[in-house]
Design a protein around this motif. Structure first.
Motif, PDB file in Angstrom:
ATOM      1  N   TYR A 164      16.269   9.820   1.704  1.00  0.00           N
ATOM      2  CA  TYR A 164      17.593  11.347   1.221  1.00  0.00           C
ATOM      3  C   TYR A 164      18.630  10.629   1.232  1.00  0.00           C
ATOM      4  O   TYR A 164      18.633   9.316   1.895  1.00  0.00           O
ATOM      5  CB  TYR A 164      18.546  11.607   2.311  1.00  0.00           C
ATOM      6  CG  TYR A 164      18.628  11.399   3.439  1.00  0.00           C
ATOM      7  CD1 TYR A 164      19.739  10.489   3.834  1.00  0.00           C
ATOM      8  CD2 TYR A 164      17.466  10.719   4.748  1.00  0.00           C
ATOM      9  CE1 TYR A 164      20.133   9.763   5.439  1.00  0.00           C
ATOM     10  CE2 TYR A 164      17.901  10.654   6.245  1.00  0.00           C
ATOM     11  CZ  TYR A 164      19.011   9.860   6.275  1.00  0.00           C
ATOM     12  OH  TYR A 164      19.547   9.130   7.040  1.00  0.00           O
ATOM     13  N   THR A 165      20.095  10.741   0.620  1.00  0.00           N
ATOM     14  CA  THR A 165      21.175   9.736   0.381  1.00  0.00           C
ATOM     15  C   THR A 165      22.239  10.512   1.401  1.00  0.00           C
ATOM     16  O   THR A 165      22.396  11.737   0.972  1.00  0.00           O
ATOM     17  CB  THR A 165      21.772   9.936  -1.188  1.00  0.00           C
ATOM     18  OG1 THR A 165      20.536   9.565  -1.674  1.00  0.00           O
ATOM     19  CG2 THR A 165      23.287   8.613  -1.049  1.00  0.00           C
ATOM     20  N   GLN A 166      23.190   9.856   1.489  1.00  0.00           N
ATOM     21  CA  GLN A 166      23.985  10.766   2.511  1.00  0.00           C
ATOM     22  C   GLN A 166      25.364  10.058   2.353  1.00  0.00           C
ATOM     23  O   GLN A 166      26.065   9.279   1.457  1.00  0.00           O
ATOM     24  CB  GLN A 166      24.293   9.854   3.675  1.00  0.00           C
ATOM     25  CG  GLN A 166      25.014  10.337   5.076  1.00  0.00           C
ATOM     26  CD  GLN A 166      25.212   9.788   6.644  1.00  0.00           C
ATOM     27  OE1 GLN A 166      24.239   8.474   6.300  1.00  0.00           O
ATOM     28  NE2 GLN A 166      25.419  10.183   7.707  1.00  0.00           N
ATOM     29  N   VAL A 167      26.414  11.346   1.233  1.00  0.00           N
ATOM     30  CA  VAL A 167      27.171  10.783   0.753  1.00  0.00           C
ATOM     31  C   VAL A 167      29.130  11.945   1.583  1.00  0.00           C
ATOM     32  O   VAL A 167      28.170  12.393   2.501  1.00  0.00           O
ATOM     33  CB  VAL A 167      27.267  11.700  -0.609  1.00  0.00           C
ATOM     34  CG1 VAL A 167      26.567  11.456  -1.895  1.00  0.00           C
ATOM     35  CG2 VAL A 167      27.227  13.587  -0.436  1.00  0.00           C
ATOM     36  N   LYS A 168      29.632  11.197   1.183  1.00  0.00           N
ATOM     37  CA  LYS A 168      30.702  12.131   1.641  1.00  0.00           C
ATOM     38  C   LYS A 168      32.080  11.955   0.668  1.00  0.00           C
ATOM     39  O   LYS A 168      32.188  11.743  -0.615  1.00  0.00           O
ATOM     40  CB  LYS A 168      32.011  10.575   2.664  1.00  0.00           C
ATOM     41  CG  LYS A 168      33.015  11.484   3.029  1.00  0.00           C
ATOM     42  CD  LYS A 168      34.003  10.438   3.988  1.00  0.00           C
ATOM     43  CE  LYS A 168      35.533  10.746   4.534  1.00  0.00           C
ATOM     44  NZ  LYS A 168      36.097   9.210   4.968  1.00  0.00           N
ATOM     45  N   ILE A 169      32.665  13.690   0.752  1.00  0.00           N
ATOM     46  CA  ILE A 169      32.628  14.012   0.052  1.00  0.00           C
ATOM     47  C   ILE A 169      34.841  13.482  -0.055  1.00  0.00           C
ATOM     48  O   ILE A 169      35.194  13.793   1.006  1.00  0.00           O
ATOM     49  CB  ILE A 169      33.008  15.892   0.256  1.00  0.00           C
ATOM     50  CG1 ILE A 169      31.445  16.322   0.236  1.00  0.00           C
ATOM     51  CG2 ILE A 169      33.973  16.432  -1.118  1.00  0.00           C
ATOM     52  CD1 ILE A 169      30.778  16.177  -0.835  1.00  0.00           C
ATOM     53  N   GLU A 170      35.111  13.382  -1.038  1.00  0.00           N
ATOM     54  CA  GLU A 170      36.543  12.864  -1.308  1.00  0.00           C
ATOM     55  C   GLU A 170      36.876  13.457  -1.791  1.00  0.00           C
ATOM     56  O   GLU A 170      38.508  14.025  -1.533  1.00  0.00           O
ATOM     57  CB  GLU A 170      35.904  11.808  -2.652  1.00  0.00           C
ATOM     58  CG  GLU A 170      35.589  10.247  -1.773  1.00  0.00           C
ATOM     59  CD  GLU A 170      36.545   9.811  -0.729  1.00  0.00           C
ATOM     60  OE1 GLU A 170      36.783   9.280   0.196  1.00  0.00           O
ATOM     61  OE2 GLU A 170      35.488   9.199   0.344  1.00  0.00           O
ATOM     62  N   LYS A 171      36.663  14.610  -3.072  1.00  0.00           N
ATOM     63  CA  LYS A 171      38.098  15.299  -3.543  1.00  0.00           C
ATOM     64  C   LYS A 171      37.265  17.101  -4.453  1.00  0.00           C
ATOM     65  O   LYS A 171      36.503  16.036  -5.099  1.00  0.00           O
ATOM     66  CB  LYS A 171      38.810  14.679  -4.302  1.00  0.00           C
ATOM     67  CG  LYS A 171      40.220  15.693  -5.487  1.00  0.00           C
ATOM     68  CD  LYS A 171      41.229  14.423  -5.748  1.00  0.00           C
ATOM     69  CE  LYS A 171      42.216  14.633  -6.789  1.00  0.00           C
ATOM     70  NZ  LYS A 171      42.562  16.073  -6.001  1.00  0.00           N
ATOM     71  N   ILE A 172      37.575  18.038  -4.436  1.00  0.00           N
ATOM     72  CA  ILE A 172      37.721  19.095  -5.198  1.00  0.00           C
ATOM     73  C   ILE A 172      37.834  19.227  -6.100  1.00  0.00           C
ATOM     74  O   ILE A 172      39.341  19.203  -5.840  1.00  0.00           O
ATOM     75  CB  ILE A 172      37.300  19.604  -4.181  1.00  0.00           C
ATOM     76  CG1 ILE A 172      36.342  19.921  -2.843  1.00  0.00           C
ATOM     77  CG2 ILE A 172      36.605  21.199  -5.125  1.00  0.00           C
ATOM     78  CD1 ILE A 172      36.302  21.334  -2.219  1.00  0.00           C
ATOM     79  N   ASN A 173      38.032  18.886  -7.093  1.00  0.00           N
ATOM     80  CA  ASN A 173      38.595  18.604  -8.600  1.00  0.00           C
ATOM     81  C   ASN A 173      38.469  20.286  -9.203  1.00  0.00           C
ATOM     82  O   ASN A 173      37.670  20.945  -9.785  1.00  0.00           O
ATOM     83  CB  ASN A 173      38.710  17.972  -9.744  1.00  0.00           C
ATOM     84  CG  ASN A 173      38.489  16.461  -9.418  1.00  0.00           C
ATOM     85  OD1 ASN A 173      38.984  16.469  -8.166  1.00  0.00           O
ATOM     86  ND2 ASN A 173      37.757  15.450  -9.610  1.00  0.00           N
ATOM     87  N   ALA A 174      39.226  21.558  -8.776  1.00  0.00           N
ATOM     88  CA  ALA A 174      39.059  22.650  -9.192  1.00  0.00           C
ATOM     89  C   ALA A 174      40.037  22.770 -11.110  1.00  0.00           C
ATOM     90  O   ALA A 174      40.956  22.595 -11.362  1.00  0.00           O
ATOM     91  CB  ALA A 174      39.581  23.393  -8.181  1.00  0.00           C
TER      92      ALA A 174
END
Length: 101
Positions: A91-101
């Protein structure tokens, strides 16, 4: 605010600041990743379909690893056939930075 993204054949509900494990991505640790398969975005109401056609989710790679071992055991009665096998999914562990809607 949250978004539902699709990656690795699965769907994830993510918010800014979340850390999650997704299927292995071919990206180095510390690099930025952009998820462009956004299914839905919620901010003051749920948006789906053409409303989120240009939406993206930006994340950074925190690390990589292997999941818990899953034991695969094959057995046929009366023949003496036993086969034990193990599998650890990367697996790859990622951290969500920004949601661009």
């Amino acid at each position: 605010m949250y978004a539902i993204i699709a990656t690795g054949g699965k769907q994830y509900k993510v918010s800014e600041g979340d850390v999650l494990k997704v299927e292995k991505l071919n990206v180095a640790e510390g690099d930025a990743v952009t998820f462009d398969q956004v299914i839905a975005v919620s901010d003051n109401g749920l948006k789906v379909g053409e409303d989120v056609a240009n939406a993206t989710v930006s994340a950074t790679v925190v690390g990589e690893g292997k999941g818990k071992k899953v034991i695969v055991y094959k057995y046929k009665r009366k023949t003496g056939y036993h086969k034990k096998n193990g599998h650890r999914q990367p697996y790859t562990q990622v951290k969500i930075e920004k949601i661009n809607a």
